[in-house]
Design an enzyme around this catalytic site. Sequence first.
Site, PDB file in Angstrom:
ATOM      1  CB  CYS A   1      -0.912  -0.038   1.227  1.00 13.23           C
ATOM      2  SG  CYS A   1      -1.799   1.489   1.553  1.00 13.23           S
TER       3      CYS A   1
ATOM      4  CB  CYS B   1       0.154   1.931   4.067  1.00 13.97           C
ATOM      5  SG  CYS B   1      -1.540   1.356   3.864  1.00 13.97           S
TER       6      CYS B   1
END
Length: 106
Positions: free
Chosen positions: A31, A34
């Site tokens: 991600c 993230c």
Amino acid sequence: MATKAVTDDSFAADVLGSDKPVLVDFWADWCGPCKMIAPALEEISDELAEQVTIAKVDIMENTDIAAKYGVQSIPLMVLFKNGEPVAQKLGAAPKSQLKGWLESVL
């Protein structure tokens, strides 16, 4: 104080049983957003160490917790107080916004 890695096995003790609020960052290695917020969360963890613990749950390795809390999109940050989820924020944001949001819900 750095962020704390939490697993399916340690979630109950580390998050639900904590004597202070815990912000759980649900994330995954693949991600991009993230990874973008990770340094900001580390800094916030140091700055607000007296008020909150910041924990990270890798949803790919800890599927039970991710499923229990209905994590469908990441990054998802959920604030737990007294073992209950009380606020959440979905998506990446600059450090100032993340810290401001966290302080407002603490």
